[in-house]
Enzyme design. Structure first.
Site, short mmCIF file in Angstrom:
data_model
loop_
_atom_site.label_atom_id
_atom_site.label_comp_id
_atom_site.label_asym_id
_atom_site.label_seq_id
_atom_site.Cartn_x
_atom_site.Cartn_y
_atom_site.Cartn_z
N CYS A 131 -33.92 -1.14 -48.24
CA CYS A 131 -34.59 -2.38 -48.78
C CYS A 131 -34.36 -3.55 -48.04
O CYS A 131 -34.23 -4.73 -48.45
CB CYS A 131 -34.07 -2.46 -50.12
SG CYS A 131 -34.50 -1.19 -51.19
N HIS A 155 -31.54 -8.32 -48.80
CA HIS A 155 -32.31 -7.25 -49.53
C HIS A 155 -33.52 -7.64 -50.07
O HIS A 155 -33.67 -8.63 -50.31
CB HIS A 155 -31.21 -6.66 -50.60
CG HIS A 155 -31.46 -5.54 -51.41
ND1 HIS A 155 -32.47 -5.48 -52.45
CD2 HIS A 155 -31.07 -4.29 -51.42
CE1 HIS A 155 -32.53 -4.09 -52.88
NE2 HIS A 155 -31.59 -3.34 -52.06
N GLN A 177 -23.08 -6.43 -52.92
CA GLN A 177 -22.09 -5.62 -52.15
C GLN A 177 -20.78 -6.31 -51.62
O GLN A 177 -19.83 -5.73 -50.95
CB GLN A 177 -23.01 -5.45 -50.61
CG GLN A 177 -24.05 -4.72 -50.69
CD GLN A 177 -24.15 -3.35 -51.21
OE1 GLN A 177 -22.85 -2.58 -50.87
NE2 GLN A 177 -25.12 -2.64 -51.39
N LYS A 230 -22.68 -0.90 -58.82
CA LYS A 230 -21.88 -0.78 -57.59
C LYS A 230 -20.47 -1.03 -57.62
O LYS A 230 -19.76 -0.99 -56.70
CB LYS A 230 -22.46 -1.74 -56.62
CG LYS A 230 -24.02 -1.37 -56.36
CD LYS A 230 -24.64 -2.29 -55.17
CE LYS A 230 -26.30 -2.38 -55.40
NZ LYS A 230 -26.83 -1.37 -54.51
N ASP A 246 -25.96 -13.55 -53.46
CA ASP A 246 -26.24 -12.08 -53.89
C ASP A 246 -25.03 -11.42 -53.63
O ASP A 246 -24.75 -11.10 -52.41
CB ASP A 246 -27.48 -11.49 -52.98
CG ASP A 246 -27.64 -9.92 -53.40
OD1 ASP A 246 -26.50 -9.38 -53.90
OD2 ASP A 246 -28.54 -9.57 -52.85
#
Ligand code: PMP
Length: 417
Positions: A375, A134, A214, A237, A211
């Site tokens: 993104c 991202h 997700q 999220k 990261d």
């Protein structure tokens, strides 16, 4: 602490209809059709427990934290610090002061790039990212690499959307200081082999930032088992409020890093001659934080933690496979991202059609998907496409949502041809 939904009995059956009842927004209509919400990768919907926690906080508890002797301030402080404990326990952090509250994944990555990067990167050093990152796990590294005259190296991805692990091994070297990769790709759904990535980086003497934006919504994370040096994710999220996120870091690294921002709460003593800094986590939490966001995030974690994790994962994999099969039967539809290990995220394109047009026609039928580059422009360039249509599923989605997506996509294809 919120009354969480009673855990389902140990079974692989996930009672999705019971779960859906906790998410008020799922019963609304959009454009005269029942809402089919498949944009969970962008932000997830909130269960009643989170909505009520936020509402109750402002009605009954609101005060600034850490600085007040009065009743409400102390209650708000206790609730905020209890929220930190809840999140720390959920990701199995060794101590809650290693769990920093911030605005979200972007903020956490920028903190590490700025604070760790500025003190640890020297000219000629290297930072490794991957093609599927991202922008928020690319641009902060580009900025700090430019400032420190360090080099950004990139792990390629295969046609299927998997990291080229042989190329990664080749990239790792004595100049590698940090590897920053996504745990789960927001565009492709690929679940990366992060244990392997971390072990190899550590063997090369490099640090790793994951990261997790997700990953958290789809799987249980244990930062100690992973061995990550830094792990960043967003509350919104993970079924919590917007504007709040978490950065986990190894204690010795966080201790050695300078503050990211200066202001209230992050100091021990301020004089015009010299200021000394507060201990963890406060050193990295300047100013009034998103208090209700943190407390709301803990309510979301409590909610998710009470669900049967195994059944939840099996349910999401069922949605992924059911949707993949059904979408593939639509003539002209191609799925972008067919890795062996995927979370419940499906990107696709229709031959000859722009993703925006497909997305707009889906919206007219009440189906919310994301369209565009997500993104991840370098990834779009890798595949030579302007974007995709992305359906991202949460545990509250059901097979009826998949059927609605597939029917609406078929109609969109008919209308566009
Ligand atoms: N990384 C990934 C993989 C993401 O999907 C996102 C959100 N789309 C981010 C980082 C940024 O998250 P946030 O906007 O909440 O900071």
């Amino acid at each position: 602490m919120q009354q969480a939904i009673a855990p389902a009995t140990k079974t692989t059956h996930f009672d999705v209809e019971r779960v859906r009842a906790y998410f008020p927004i799922l019963s609304r209509e959009v454009n005269g059709c029942p809402l089919v919400y498949l944009d969970n990768g962008a932000t997830a919907q909130k269960p009643r427990q989170v909505i009520e926690t936020v509402d109750r906080y402002y009605r009954d508890q609101n005060a600034n934290i850490h600085r007040g002797v009065h009743h409400l301030s102390q209650r708000a402080t206790s609730a905020y610090e209890a929220a930190r404990e809840t999140v720390a326990a959920w990701i199995n952090a060794p101590a809650s002061h290693q769990v920093l509250f911030n605005r979200g994944t972007t903020d956490g990555i920028n903190l590490v790039a700025s604070s760790w990067g500025r003190t640890n990167l020297r000219p000629g050093d290297e930072v490794i990212v991957s093609t599927m990152e991202h922008h928020s796990n690319i641009v902060p590294w580009q900025m700090i690499c430019e400032e420190r005259e360090a080099k950004l190296r990139v792990i390629p991805v295969s046609d299927k959307g998997e990291l080229d692990m042989a190329a990664y091994a080749d990239l790792l070297g004595e100049r590698t200081r940090l590897v920053a990769v996504t745990h789960v790709s927001n565009t492709l759904g690929t679940v990366n082999p992060v244990r392997e990535i971390i072990d190899q980086a550590h063997a090369a003497g490099a640090r790793v930032l994951l990261d997790g934006a997700q990953a958290l919504p789809h799987m249980r994370i244990d930062v100690q088992a992973l061995g990550a040096d830094f792990y960043a994710f967003s509350g919104h999220k993970l079924f919590g409020p917007t504007g709040v996120g978490i950065l986990y870091g190894r204690e010795e690294l966080l201790d050695a890093m300078p503050p990211y921002q200066g202001g209230g709460d992050m100091i021990e003593r301020v004089t015009f001659e010299k200021t000394t800094y507060n201990t963890l986590p406060h050193k990295f939490e300047a100013g009034t934080p998103n208090i209700v966001g943190g407390i709301g995030l803990a309510a979301a974690v409590d909610y998710v933690a009470a669900l049967d994790q195994e059944a939840l994962a099996a349910h999401e994999q069922d949605l992924l496979h059911y949707a993949t099969g059904a979408l593939e039967s639509i003539p002209g539809l191609g799925i972008v991202g067919t890795a062996a290990r995927k979370a419940s995220v499906i990107s696709f394109n229709i031959a000859g059609q722009h993703p925006f047009d497909v997305g707009t026609l889906l919206d007219q039928q009440g189906v919310a998907v994301r369209t565009g580059h997500h993104c991840t422009q370098p990834l779009m360039d890798r595949y030579g496409i302007p974007g995709t249509v992305r359906a991202s599923f949460a545990f509250y989605n059901n097979r009826a949502d998949v059927d609605a997506l597939v029917d609406a996509t078929r109609r969109a294809v008919d209308m566009l041809s």
